[in-house]
Design a protein around this motif. Structure first.
Motif, short mmCIF file in Angstrom:
data_model
loop_
_atom_site.label_atom_id
_atom_site.label_comp_id
_atom_site.label_asym_id
_atom_site.label_seq_id
_atom_site.Cartn_x
_atom_site.Cartn_y
_atom_site.Cartn_z
N GLN A 148 0.84 -1.21 0.00
CA GLN A 148 0.00 0.00 0.00
C GLN A 148 0.87 1.26 0.00
N GLN A 149 1.95 1.26 0.77
CA GLN A 149 2.85 2.41 0.80
C GLN A 149 3.53 2.59 -0.56
N GLN A 150 3.92 1.50 -1.21
CA GLN A 150 4.55 1.60 -2.53
C GLN A 150 3.58 2.17 -3.56
N ARG A 151 2.32 1.71 -3.52
CA ARG A 151 1.32 2.25 -4.46
C ARG A 151 1.12 3.74 -4.24
N ALA A 152 1.05 4.16 -2.99
CA ALA A 152 0.87 5.58 -2.69
C ALA A 152 2.05 6.39 -3.20
N SER A 153 3.26 5.86 -3.04
CA SER A 153 4.46 6.54 -3.54
C SER A 153 4.43 6.67 -5.06
N GLN A 154 4.04 5.61 -5.73
CA GLN A 154 3.97 5.63 -7.19
C GLN A 154 2.92 6.62 -7.67
N GLN A 155 1.79 6.67 -7.01
CA GLN A 155 0.73 7.62 -7.40
C GLN A 155 1.19 9.05 -7.20
N GLN A 156 1.90 9.31 -6.12
CA GLN A 156 2.40 10.66 -5.87
C GLN A 156 3.41 11.07 -6.93
N ALA A 157 4.32 10.16 -7.30
CA ALA A 157 5.32 10.46 -8.32
C ALA A 157 4.64 10.74 -9.66
N THR A 158 3.64 9.96 -10.01
CA THR A 158 2.92 10.17 -11.27
C THR A 158 2.21 11.52 -11.25
N HIS A 159 1.58 11.86 -10.14
CA HIS A 159 0.88 13.15 -10.03
C HIS A 159 1.86 14.31 -10.18
N GLN A 160 3.02 14.21 -9.54
CA GLN A 160 4.02 15.28 -9.64
C GLN A 160 4.50 15.44 -11.08
N GLN A 161 4.71 14.34 -11.78
CA GLN A 161 5.17 14.39 -13.17
C GLN A 161 4.11 15.04 -14.05
N GLN A 162 2.85 14.67 -13.84
CA GLN A 162 1.76 15.26 -14.63
C GLN A 162 1.64 16.76 -14.36
N ALA A 163 1.81 17.17 -13.12
CA ALA A 163 1.74 18.60 -12.78
C ALA A 163 2.87 19.36 -13.45
N ALA A 164 4.06 18.77 -13.49
CA ALA A 164 5.20 19.42 -14.15
C ALA A 164 4.95 19.55 -15.65
N GLN A 165 4.39 18.53 -16.25
CA GLN A 165 4.09 18.58 -17.69
C GLN A 165 3.04 19.65 -17.97
N GLN A 166 2.03 19.75 -17.12
CA GLN A 166 0.99 20.76 -17.32
C GLN A 166 1.58 22.16 -17.17
N HIS A 167 2.49 22.34 -16.23
CA HIS A 167 3.13 23.64 -16.03
C HIS A 167 3.92 24.04 -17.27
N THR A 168 4.67 23.09 -17.83
CA THR A 168 5.44 23.37 -19.05
C THR A 168 4.50 23.70 -20.21
N ALA A 169 3.39 22.98 -20.32
CA ALA A 169 2.42 23.26 -21.39
C ALA A 169 1.83 24.67 -21.22
N ASP A 170 1.53 25.04 -19.99
CA ASP A 170 0.99 26.38 -19.73
C ASP A 170 2.01 27.47 -20.08
N GLN A 171 3.28 27.24 -19.73
CA GLN A 171 4.32 28.21 -20.06
C GLN A 171 4.49 28.33 -21.57
N THR A 172 4.45 27.20 -22.26
CA THR A 172 4.58 27.22 -23.72
C THR A 172 3.44 28.00 -24.35
N ALA A 173 2.22 27.78 -23.86
CA ALA A 173 1.07 28.50 -24.40
C ALA A 173 1.22 30.01 -24.18
N GLY A 174 1.68 30.41 -23.02
CA GLY A 174 1.91 31.83 -22.74
C GLY A 174 2.97 32.41 -23.65
N PHE A 175 4.05 31.68 -23.86
CA PHE A 175 5.11 32.12 -24.76
C PHE A 175 4.55 32.30 -26.18
N ASN A 176 3.79 31.31 -26.66
CA ASN A 176 3.23 31.38 -28.02
C ASN A 176 2.30 32.58 -28.18
#
Length: 160
Positions: free
Chosen positions: A117-145
């Motif tokens: 259960q702890q490993q699953r929670a860790s994996q979910q947190q890592a996936t969420h952080q990666q998705q948030a970083a990708q969304q941030h980069t997409a938002d910055q790119t849109a602003g730049f464009n």
């Protein structure tokens, strides 16, 4: 590292590159190719200054969170389970040895379940952080464009 985590990590790395939308620039006022090249370079620099983001130098993606360190030998759960079962067996006048073995098995299983259960929670947190970083980069790119397009439109180009 389990297979599912490996597959998710590889998929995220493939998707982690910068999100760059293609913009088409048309010289609506008859600008020469040389003038367009110069204007595009100047507007690129201006957009970087306005947004603080340069698509040619996207922020480094955070490394995937390391897998949690394996827990020490699962004896703790087994010992607690065995002790509890032996105590109950002694109180109820049952066979203490058999109860201790059954308690040890149950305690070990419970500990393994908690670890999974702890490993699953860790994996979910890592996936969420990666998705948030990708969304941030997409938002910055849109602003730049948007900033680049505003600059080029101000210089007489049509952007699509």
């Amino acid at each position: 590292m389990n297979t599912r985590l490996c597959v998710v990590s590889i998929a995220l790395l493939c998707l982690a590159g910068p999100v760059v939308a293609q913009q088409y620039v048309y010289p609506a006022k008859g600008q020469s190719a040389e003038q367009q090249k110069q204007d595009e370079a100047e507007c690129y620099t201006w957009a970087v200054g306005q947004t603080g983001f340069d698509p040619a130098k996207p922020p480094a993606q955070a490394a995937a969170a390391p897998a949690p360190a394996p827990a020490p030998a699962p004896s703790g759960g087994r010992v607690r389970g065995a002790a509890a079962a032996a105590t109950v067996a002694a109180i109820t006048d049952n066979d203490v040895g058999d109860a201790a073995v059954a308690g040890a098995v149950a305690g070990g299983a419970a500990q393994r379940g908690q670890r999974r259960q702890q490993q699953r929670a860790s994996q979910q947190q890592a996936t969420h952080q990666q998705q948030a970083a990708q969304q941030h980069t997409a938002d910055q790119t849109a602003g730049f464009n948007k900033a680049r397009a505003a600059c080029l439109e101000g210089r007489g180009y049509t952007i699509k």
